[in-house]
Scaffold this motif. Sequence first.
Motif, PDB file in Angstrom:
ATOM      1  N   THR A 250       0.959  -1.204   0.081  1.00 23.02           N
ATOM      2  CA  THR A 250       0.116   0.081   0.007  1.00 23.02           C
ATOM      3  C   THR A 250       0.972   1.257   0.104  1.00 23.02           C
ATOM      4  OG1 THR A 250       0.100   0.224   2.207  1.00 23.02           O
ATOM      5  CG2 THR A 250      -1.742  -1.193   1.381  1.00 23.02           C
ATOM      6  N   TYR A 251       0.300   2.444  -0.125  1.00 27.78           N
ATOM      7  CA  TYR A 251       1.182   3.593  -0.412  1.00 27.78           C
ATOM      8  C   TYR A 251       1.644   3.915   1.031  1.00 27.78           C
ATOM      9  CZ  TYR A 251       2.274   8.349  -0.922  1.00 27.78           C
ATOM     10  OH  TYR A 251       2.858   9.840  -0.800  1.00 27.78           O
ATOM     11  N   HIS A 252       1.024   3.591   2.242  1.00 26.59           N
ATOM     12  CA  HIS A 252       1.712   4.001   3.458  1.00 26.59           C
ATOM     13  C   HIS A 252       2.864   2.851   3.772  1.00 26.59           C
ATOM     14  CE1 HIS A 252      -0.841   7.220   4.534  1.00 26.59           C
ATOM     15  NE2 HIS A 252      -2.119   6.576   4.226  1.00 26.59           N
ATOM     16  N   GLY A 253       2.716   1.649   3.439  1.00 27.48           N
ATOM     17  CA  GLY A 253       3.342   0.550   3.683  1.00 27.48           C
ATOM     18  C   GLY A 253       4.756   1.059   2.536  1.00 27.48           C
ATOM     19  N   TRP A 254       4.679   1.370   1.495  1.00 25.88           N
ATOM     20  CA  TRP A 254       5.655   1.774   0.608  1.00 25.88           C
ATOM     21  C   TRP A 254       6.523   2.865   1.270  1.00 25.88           C
ATOM     22  CZ3 TRP A 254       5.913   6.428  -2.229  1.00 25.88           C
ATOM     23  CH2 TRP A 254       7.008   6.548  -3.270  1.00 25.88           C
ATOM     24  N   LEU A 255       5.744   3.798   1.849  1.00 20.09           N
ATOM     25  CA  LEU A 255       6.362   4.927   2.617  1.00 20.09           C
ATOM     26  C   LEU A 255       7.413   4.546   3.771  1.00 20.09           C
ATOM     27  CD1 LEU A 255       3.944   8.131   2.430  1.00 20.09           C
ATOM     28  CD2 LEU A 255       5.977   7.694   1.038  1.00 20.09           C
ATOM     29  N   GLN A 256       6.693   3.538   4.684  1.00 17.23           N
ATOM     30  CA  GLN A 256       7.422   3.298   5.687  1.00 17.23           C
ATOM     31  C   GLN A 256       8.837   2.387   5.425  1.00 17.23           C
ATOM     32  OE1 GLN A 256       4.094   1.265   8.335  1.00 17.23           O
ATOM     33  NE2 GLN A 256       3.330   3.218   8.586  1.00 17.23           N
ATOM     34  N   SER A 257       8.509   1.715   4.308  1.00 19.58           N
ATOM     35  CA  SER A 257       9.737   0.721   3.891  1.00 19.58           C
ATOM     36  C   SER A 257      10.952   1.408   2.989  1.00 19.58           C
ATOM     37  CB  SER A 257       9.301  -0.363   3.099  1.00 19.58           C
ATOM     38  OG  SER A 257       8.617  -0.066   1.838  1.00 19.58           O
ATOM     39  N   GLY A 258      10.698   3.027   3.074  1.00 23.61           N
ATOM     40  CA  GLY A 258      11.663   3.535   2.411  1.00 23.61           C
ATOM     41  C   GLY A 258      11.315   4.517   1.072  1.00 23.61           C
ATOM     42  N   GLY A 259      10.072   4.198   0.571  1.00 26.04           N
ATOM     43  CA  GLY A 259       9.634   4.968  -0.376  1.00 26.04           C
ATOM     44  C   GLY A 259      10.470   4.968  -1.708  1.00 26.04           C
TER      45      GLY A 259
END
Length: 303
Positions: A250-259
Amino acid sequence: EMGEVMADHFGGTPGDYICGDVEFLSPFKFGREEALIFMGLREKGFNCGIGGPMPMAGATGPVTLAGILTQHIAETLFRSIVTRVMNNFKILAFGSGFGIMDMQTGYFSRSRPENALLHLALGQIVHKVYHGHFRGHTFGLNDAPCPSLEAGFQNAMNVFTGLLAGNRHMGAMGVICQTTSVISSLQLILDNECVGMVKRFMRNFEINEETIAFDVVKEVGPGGNFLEQMHTAEHFRNEHWQPSLFNRKTYHGWLQSGGMTDLDKARDIYYEIMKKDDPEPKIDEASEKELMRIIRKAETKIL
């Protein structure tokens, strides 16, 4: 001489390693210099082919798509007659090297929507009328100066229209700005990811009792889930394409993993590859030195 060196090292004959390919000149011309090269190689016993015509709409071919398609077919038939007579090449093969001339800049483009239409039209004609072999261009036909959405979308347009036209060849991976054939390591890594997606699309899917999974659906029943089913564990890797660069979160998961974008990941893969030792050479040092001696001798004669 270079062919002899290679034959001594790997076996076979010099002709197995030396070949030529001259280009056909649109409209309807096999140039004198090209003909001399073609005949010279043939006389020496080496294979020499003739590249497919690449007319450019509005410049070396009619500006209309029907016109350039007709010219391209006529030129291909002429080329096939020559290669049949000279090389005993019995396959009627068509390529799709059409170009569209940009009337503002004179640029030779093969990534316009018109190229995709010509892909489809030529593929249908080759299979239904001539019963010949069609090998369309796919990756690398983009005008992007760097890895980008432009490169990806233009490649995809040519790949999928080529597939619909019966093409099963995927070449020129890693190429950007195709007129000057710039090779990008990052684009090559991105294209490799795309090839995985395309190959999954081409593989289609099976329909049988196991894949229909009626008994599994019946067992799970209303309101259940399939995550814990052995059927899921047994089939998901083969049934679903598994990306390595494209996003799975998800977008938030992507951001939290470094984007990281796909281009960021491709760059990391590139640096990891470059840290590794070079592959072992496929030719011994003595043969390589002899090849370089022959090349330097030829350069001296040219200069």
